[in-house]
Design a protein around this motif. Sequence first.
Motif, short mmCIF file in Angstrom:
data_model
loop_
_atom_site.label_atom_id
_atom_site.label_comp_id
_atom_site.label_asym_id
_atom_site.label_seq_id
_atom_site.Cartn_x
_atom_site.Cartn_y
_atom_site.Cartn_z
N PRO A 76 0.85 -1.20 0.00
CA PRO A 76 0.00 0.00 0.00
C PRO A 76 0.88 1.24 0.00
N VAL A 77 0.46 2.24 -0.76
CA VAL A 77 1.20 3.49 -0.83
C VAL A 77 0.83 4.34 0.38
N ARG A 78 1.86 4.76 1.13
CA ARG A 78 1.59 5.50 2.36
C ARG A 78 1.79 6.99 2.14
N MET A 79 0.78 7.75 2.53
CA MET A 79 0.79 9.18 2.28
C MET A 79 0.81 9.93 3.60
N ALA A 80 1.69 10.94 3.66
CA ALA A 80 1.74 11.82 4.83
C ALA A 80 1.22 13.19 4.42
N ILE A 81 0.26 13.69 5.17
CA ILE A 81 -0.28 15.03 4.88
C ILE A 81 -0.26 15.85 6.16
N PRO A 82 0.86 16.53 6.44
CA PRO A 82 0.89 17.41 7.61
C PRO A 82 -0.13 18.53 7.46
N ASP A 83 -0.57 19.08 8.59
CA ASP A 83 -1.51 20.21 8.53
C ASP A 83 -0.90 21.37 7.75
N PHE A 84 -1.80 22.16 7.15
CA PHE A 84 -1.34 23.40 6.50
C PHE A 84 -0.64 24.27 7.53
N SER A 125 -6.91 25.05 9.76
CA SER A 125 -7.39 23.87 10.47
C SER A 125 -8.47 23.14 9.67
N VAL A 126 -9.42 23.93 9.14
CA VAL A 126 -10.50 23.34 8.34
C VAL A 126 -9.94 22.70 7.08
N ALA A 127 -9.08 23.43 6.38
CA ALA A 127 -8.53 22.93 5.12
C ALA A 127 -7.74 21.64 5.36
N SER A 128 -7.01 21.59 6.48
CA SER A 128 -6.21 20.40 6.78
C SER A 128 -7.10 19.19 7.00
N ALA A 129 -8.15 19.40 7.79
CA ALA A 129 -9.05 18.29 8.09
C ALA A 129 -9.78 17.80 6.84
N SER A 133 -9.54 14.08 5.00
CA SER A 133 -10.68 13.16 4.86
C SER A 133 -11.02 12.92 3.39
N ASP A 134 -10.80 13.92 2.54
CA ASP A 134 -11.04 13.71 1.11
C ASP A 134 -10.12 12.63 0.55
N ILE A 135 -8.83 12.71 0.91
CA ILE A 135 -7.87 11.73 0.40
C ILE A 135 -8.18 10.34 0.98
N GLU A 136 -8.49 10.35 2.28
CA GLU A 136 -8.78 9.09 2.95
C GLU A 136 -10.02 8.42 2.34
N TYR A 137 -11.03 9.23 1.97
CA TYR A 137 -12.29 8.72 1.43
C TYR A 137 -12.05 7.90 0.16
N ALA A 138 -11.06 8.33 -0.64
CA ALA A 138 -10.78 7.63 -1.89
C ALA A 138 -10.40 6.17 -1.62
N GLY A 139 -9.77 5.94 -0.47
CA GLY A 139 -9.48 4.56 -0.09
C GLY A 139 -8.34 3.93 -0.85
N VAL A 140 -7.51 4.72 -1.53
CA VAL A 140 -6.42 4.14 -2.31
C VAL A 140 -5.06 4.36 -1.65
N TYR A 141 -5.01 5.14 -0.56
CA TYR A 141 -3.74 5.36 0.13
C TYR A 141 -3.88 4.98 1.59
N ARG A 142 -2.77 4.53 2.15
CA ARG A 142 -2.74 4.32 3.58
C ARG A 142 -2.29 5.64 4.21
N ASP A 222 -8.71 16.72 -4.97
CA ASP A 222 -8.93 16.10 -6.29
C ASP A 222 -7.66 16.19 -7.15
N ASP A 223 -6.94 17.32 -7.05
CA ASP A 223 -5.69 17.46 -7.81
C ASP A 223 -4.63 16.48 -7.34
N ILE A 224 -4.53 16.36 -6.01
CA ILE A 224 -3.53 15.43 -5.46
C ILE A 224 -3.81 14.00 -5.92
N LEU A 225 -5.08 13.61 -5.82
CA LEU A 225 -5.45 12.25 -6.23
C LEU A 225 -5.19 12.03 -7.72
N GLN A 226 -5.48 13.06 -8.50
CA GLN A 226 -5.28 12.96 -9.95
C GLN A 226 -3.79 12.76 -10.26
N HIS A 227 -2.95 13.55 -9.59
CA HIS A 227 -1.53 13.52 -9.94
C HIS A 227 -0.76 12.41 -9.25
#
Lengths: 507, 213
Positions: A76-84, A125-129, A133-142, A222-227
Amino acid sequence: MKPPRLPRLAFAALGAALATGVAAGFVPVTGTRAPSPGPGSGAGEVGVASLGTPLAGTAGQDTGDWYLDITRPGAPVRMAIPDFRLAAAETSGRGTPPGETNAVPAEPLSGAGPTLAEEAAESASVASAVLWSDIEYAGVYRMLPKRFYRIAEAGSPEGVLDYYQWESIGADILVSGTLRIDGEFLVAEVRMHAVRAQENVFGRRYTAARGAARTLAHRIADDILQHAGNYQGVARTRIAFSTSRSGPRSKEIYLMDYDGHGQRPVTANGSLNITPSWSPDGRALSYISYREGAPALYLAFLYQGRGEKLVGDFQSFTPAWSPDGRWIAFTSNRDGQSEIYLAAVDGTELRRLTDNRAIDVAPAWSPNGRTIAFTSDRTGAPQIYTKDRDGLNLRRVSFEGSWNDSPTWSPSRQHSEIAYASRIERRPFDIVVHDFETRQTRQLTTGRGSNESPSWAPNGLHIAFASNRAGDDQVFTMHRDGSNLKQLTREGSNTTPRWGNPPGDPR
Amino acid sequence: MKLDSRLFPTRRALPAASLLALLAAFACSSVDRTPATGSEPPPDLVTPPEASEAEGASTADPSPSSSGGLTEDEILAIPPEVGSETDLLDIGAKSLEELNTEGHLKDVQFEYDSADLSPSMRATLEENAAWLSRYPSVSILVEGHCDERGTVEYNLALGEERARAVRDYLRDLGVGTGRMRIISYGKEFPLDPGHNETAWRRNRRAHLEIVAK
């Protein structure tokens, strides 16, 4: 979209009355407006520009068609997304990727008072959360838990992105961003890094109205998932539905973001408004309203604050907008019994698709617009059929179950399948999917409440549906394999969800 | 014809609790109705009693004398005093709401996923046709309804089919088609909000609403 002519079939257009908004029974969408930040700006509510950094695999240009190559098959591809980080927070001593802060002009947050700083912090804070959750929802990254990030950040020299530190905590992809308030706008700069390749593969600046942090984050996701993996995200999609929340003995059309946020009215006329269907460009809805007594077919152009009645004579039900945007398929009793018709959106044509003494209802278009699935009880019980839009090639799809209804055709290019609600014997309805390739039918829900009215996400990987498993009917979403169940609505009774494309993003 | 009376019709055969609840609902949604005065009904009244008036219509034994249906001539030959009312109502003196509340026209209940008219349903419709023949100025809206167990989409068509079956039978009994319009509400407006066999049976119905007099 070109404004359609006044339809031949329509009665007097309601435009003038509807344009005045809620009181007239129609609620225009007020989009946030963003500045065009130069080349690369995207359509819609979020401005997009490429950052100057050369991108791996390209000649220094963000061409938008470069995908991250993760060469570790099977894992599984592991993704790190620190807060903005706040762009002005560069003195905080936390590690900062090179070039990132340099690209951002110092914003005198301190000079604008604490309110601005607090707003920026809240937006970050809002943008980070939301991005998470958007990336997590796709279900393709750990998703790599955030508690690990301190280790990587602490090990990096100040102001330097140390890829080895992120690799040490197991990150394959690092998405980092800054956010600031610039005048009336939120500005985010986002970079995606291939950690082991030690490359910055993506860098973009996003601009949105202040207060639109969610919208901003959805676009970034959506851009991150696309790229990162050529994955069509659903973060900017919306779901329309019919709700009883606004008052007794009435139902209104509402819409919400795919994650259930921002539930807002489209109609407000106190009558019965049901079975919405999106235009392919995500900017209009067709639906059935009883506002003048008999159920009639209406169109609502959300961004123009304009609505009109397309078909008003006889009773009309279950509209479905064609993938090319030019036709509405619907059910009408104009010739005596329930048959399926096609009406041109500009009102110039009316064609009949079915012709028998049984009920024919609930049309759904194939992605290429050539075939229509529908429900018919011509064999004595409601079953799913398909028919070419020229009226030829009638085929029966469902053979099991005593009551099958509400077909929805997957828009996916990878999967040729139809989802529908199916009753086996006398049990409540479950959502099933028929795969045309394998000729197999799989069941996605299993007997928890009655599950109805499925609708595919635009990427064909998720399904929205209504279920009474928690009491009243509520809108849920799930993955196409039945996993990742989420409840989106809780107020009143909510039915017939329809999942639409992002606005202004025609298929 | 008032939109209000078509969209928010008053129901006839309601248990007291449901009627109170509906009246309260009407008070919120329509401007020309008297405000609800009742408070919440006692909890023990919320569940409709098993033997409701509406149920009686579907469970009653079909009357042998009327099971075959009447021809148009037979219906037209029925003298006005055939019913229990010996004198004609002064319908001009009553509001539409009063006429509908008084229950001169009776609902018919359908079987699951069916728009067929049983002998007992035909008998009820024959009574309705006789009443309509006495008051030729009355126009009606035939509403088709379904229970919650079917799907939203198909039920809209099924409700339409039920309303059409009732209209066609009334037409065969001599009621002019110009006096009748049909509408389907699918399962959107259940008469009984319950989730049991009793509620489902009551909700699979065609309701005849007087919309002009």
